[in-house]
Design a protein around this motif. Structure first.
Motif, short mmCIF file in Angstrom:
data_model
loop_
_atom_site.label_atom_id
_atom_site.label_comp_id
_atom_site.label_asym_id
_atom_site.label_seq_id
_atom_site.Cartn_x
_atom_site.Cartn_y
_atom_site.Cartn_z
N GLU A 70 0.81 -1.22 0.00
CA GLU A 70 0.00 0.00 0.00
C GLU A 70 0.85 1.28 0.00
O GLU A 70 0.34 2.38 -0.16
CB GLU A 70 -1.05 0.03 1.12
N GLN A 71 2.15 1.10 0.14
CA GLN A 71 3.03 2.28 0.16
C GLN A 71 3.43 2.72 -1.25
O GLN A 71 3.31 1.95 -2.20
CB GLN A 71 4.28 1.97 0.98
N THR A 91 2.55 -4.37 -9.73
CA THR A 91 2.81 -3.84 -8.39
C THR A 91 4.08 -2.99 -8.37
O THR A 91 4.09 -1.90 -7.78
CB THR A 91 2.94 -5.00 -7.38
N SER A 92 5.11 -3.47 -9.01
CA SER A 92 6.38 -2.74 -9.05
C SER A 92 6.17 -1.34 -9.63
O SER A 92 6.63 -0.34 -9.08
CB SER A 92 7.38 -3.52 -9.91
N ILE A 105 3.97 0.86 -7.12
CA ILE A 105 4.72 1.27 -5.92
C ILE A 105 5.81 2.27 -6.32
O ILE A 105 6.01 3.30 -5.65
CB ILE A 105 5.35 0.05 -5.19
N GLY A 106 6.49 2.04 -7.42
CA GLY A 106 7.55 2.94 -7.88
C GLY A 106 7.02 4.19 -8.58
O GLY A 106 7.81 5.03 -9.02
N GLN A 107 5.70 4.25 -8.69
CA GLN A 107 4.97 5.42 -9.21
C GLN A 107 5.31 5.84 -10.64
O GLN A 107 5.15 7.00 -11.01
CB GLN A 107 5.16 6.63 -8.28
N SER A 135 6.81 -6.76 -2.03
CA SER A 135 5.87 -7.57 -1.24
C SER A 135 4.76 -8.19 -2.09
O SER A 135 3.57 -7.98 -1.85
CB SER A 135 5.21 -6.71 -0.15
N THR A 136 5.15 -8.95 -3.09
CA THR A 136 4.14 -9.59 -3.94
C THR A 136 4.57 -11.00 -4.31
O THR A 136 5.62 -11.48 -3.85
CB THR A 136 3.90 -8.72 -5.21
#
Ligand SMILES: CNc1ncnc2c1ncn2[C@@H]1O[C@H](COP(=O)(O)O)[C@@H](O)[C@H]1O
Ligand SMILES: [Zn+2]
Length: 348
Positions: free
Chosen positions: A52-53, A256-257, A260-262, A293-294
Motif C-alpha cells: 500500500e506504500q 505492483t512494481s 509502488i515505484g509510481q 511484497s508480492t
C-alpha cells in the motif's frame, strides 16, 4: 473455480520471466541474513516496501543498496538463490528465468565468476532436490556501470552460455533508468546478440527514454521489460509502437512494481490494458517480489480484477507466456503439454 479465489491463482501453472534475484528475496530469508550480520543494523522495513506504500524509483534503488550489503558472499548468494527458486515453485511457477547482476566483493572473496557459478549451483541443487520448476538464468548488465563493464559482463555471459548446459540463456539490461544512455551500451548488446544470447532489455521504464528506446529497438531485443512509456498517449510515439508490434516483441509487465515505484499512477492506468487490447504478447511478472511484497499469483489476480479478465483469459495469459520464454523448443513443448494436462483440472 472462479477468478475471485486465491487458490485458483496459486494452482494456475505460471511462467516467470522478469525476476531480479536480489529483489526477490523474501522477508523470511532477509531475517536470516540480518541475524547473520547484526553489525549492519539493517531492519525489516529497509529491505521491503509494503504494497500500500508508494516510493520514488530512486527510493526503490536505495533499497537494493541495502540488500546488496546483506548479500555479499558466495554463501549468501547460494542461500538466497535456493530460497527464491523454492518460493517461486511453491507459488505454482513451473518455469523461471531468474536474472542477476554479477558482483565483486573483495572482503568476502566474491568474484563475478564465482557469483554466476554460485547461482548456477543453486539451480543445480534445486533440481537435484526435486523442486518442481525449470530454472534458467539471464546475466544482468547494470547500465550505471557503463560500457566497459557491460562488455566484460557480456563476455562472462557468453562463456557461461557455452558451458552451463543451457541454463544461461540470455542477457538483461537493467539498473537505474535515469542514469547513463543505452547508446553507449549498444556494442556490448550487439555482441551479446551475435553470440546467441537472448536479450531482455528494460525499455522506456521512465518517460525520458524515447531516443534510447528507438535505438535499442533496432537491435532488436527478444523481450522488453516494462515498456511503460512506449505509446504516444504517455509521451512515447507511433514509431516505437510500430517497431514493437511489427517485430512482435513480448513485453514483461510488473503491475505492483510500477505502481509502488509510481511510474504508473494506479492499477487501472497500467499500460497492460493498452497492449493487451491490441492482442500483443504481454507477460505478467513480479520484477522484485521481495522488495515489492508480492508474488506471481497476486500479480495475476490483480490483473484479472483490474482489467476484468475471465478465468479463461487468465489461463490464456499464462499459457501465452510459454512462447515468450528463451527456452529451447523441446522445453516449450514440454510446458505446453503440462498446461494442457492441468487445464481440465484447474479451469473447471
Ligand atoms: C524497479 N525497477 C527496476 N528497474 C531497473 N532495474 C531494476 C529494477 N528492479 C531491480 N533492478 C535491478 O536489479 C538489481 C537487483 O538485483 P540483482 O542484484 O541484479 O540480483 C538492482 O540493483 C537493479 O540493477
Ligand atoms: Zn526489472
Amino acid at each position: 473455480m472462479d477468478t475471485e479465489s486465491a487458490l485458483f491463482y496459486r494452482q494456475l501453472p505460471k511462467v516467470e520471466l522478469h525476476a531480479h534475484l536480489n529483489g526477490s528475496v523474501s522477508s523470511e530469508t532477509m531475517d536470516l541474513l540480518m541475524k547473520r550480520k547484526p553489525h549492519l543494523n539493517i531492519e525489516r522495513g529497509m529491505t521491503a516496501i509494503l504494497r500500500e506504500q508508494r516510493r520514488s524509483l530512486d527510493e526503490c534503488f536505495q533499497v537494493f543498496k541495502v540488500i546488496h550489503q546483506l548479500v555479499d558472499s558466495g554463501e549468501d548468494i547460494l542461500l538466497v538463490a535456493k530460497a527464491v527458486i523454492q518460493e517461486f515453485a511453491a507459488d505454482g511457477v513451473k518455469y523461471l528465468e531468474l536474472r542477476s547482476t554479477p558482483r565483486e566483493v573483495t572482503e568476502t572473496g566474491l568474484t563475478k565468476q564465482i557469483y554466476i557459478e554460485t547461482v548456477l549451483e543453486a539451480i543445480r541443487q534445486c533440481k537435484q532436490e526435486g523442486v518442481d520448476i525449470d530454472v534458467r538464468f539471464l546475466v544482468a548488465v547494470d547500465r550505471r556501470h557503463g560500457p566497459e563493464v557491460a562488455m566484460e559482463t557480456v563476455k562472462l555471459a557468453e562463456d557461461f552460455m557455452l558451458c552451463s548446459g543451457g541454463t544461461v540463456v540470455g542477457l538483461d539490461l537493467s539498473g537505474d533508468p535515469t542514469v547513463g544512455h543505452g547508446k553507449t551500451l549498444l556494442p556490448a548488446l550487439q555482441k551479446a546478440k551475435n553470440c546467441g544470447l537472448k536479450l531482455a532489455l528494460h525499455l522506456s521504464e521512465v518517460p525520458s527514454q524515447r531516443d534510447e528506446s528507438e535505438l535499442l529497438l533496432n537491435l532488436p531485443p527478444d523481450r522488453i521489460g516494462h515498456g511503460t512509456f512506449l505509446h504516444p498517449e504517455v509521451g512515447g510515439s507511433d514509431s516505437l509502437v510500430d517497431k514493437v508490434c511489427k517485430q512482435n516483441i513480448p513485453i514483461e509487465m510488473c503491475l505492483t512494481s510500477n505502481v509502488i515505484g509510481q511510474t504508473v499512477p494506479s492499477y487501472d492506468k497500467h499500460h497492460f490494458q493498452y497492449w493487451y487490447n491490441r492482442g500483443h504478447p504481454c507477460v505478467l511478472c513480479t520484477d522484485d517480489k521481495g522488495v515489492f511484497s508480492t508474488d506471481l499469483s497476486q500479480e495475476y489476480q490483480l490483473a484479472a480484477s483490474t482489467f476484468k479478465l475471465s478465468a479463461e483469459d487468465v489461463w490464456n495469459l499464462s499459457q501465452q507466456a510459454i512462447g515468450c520464454t528463451f527456452a529451447p523448443e523441446p522445453i516449450k513443448q514440454k510446458l505446453e503439454k503440462m498446461w494442457a494436462e492441468l487445464k481440465q483440472q484447474i479451469l473447471q
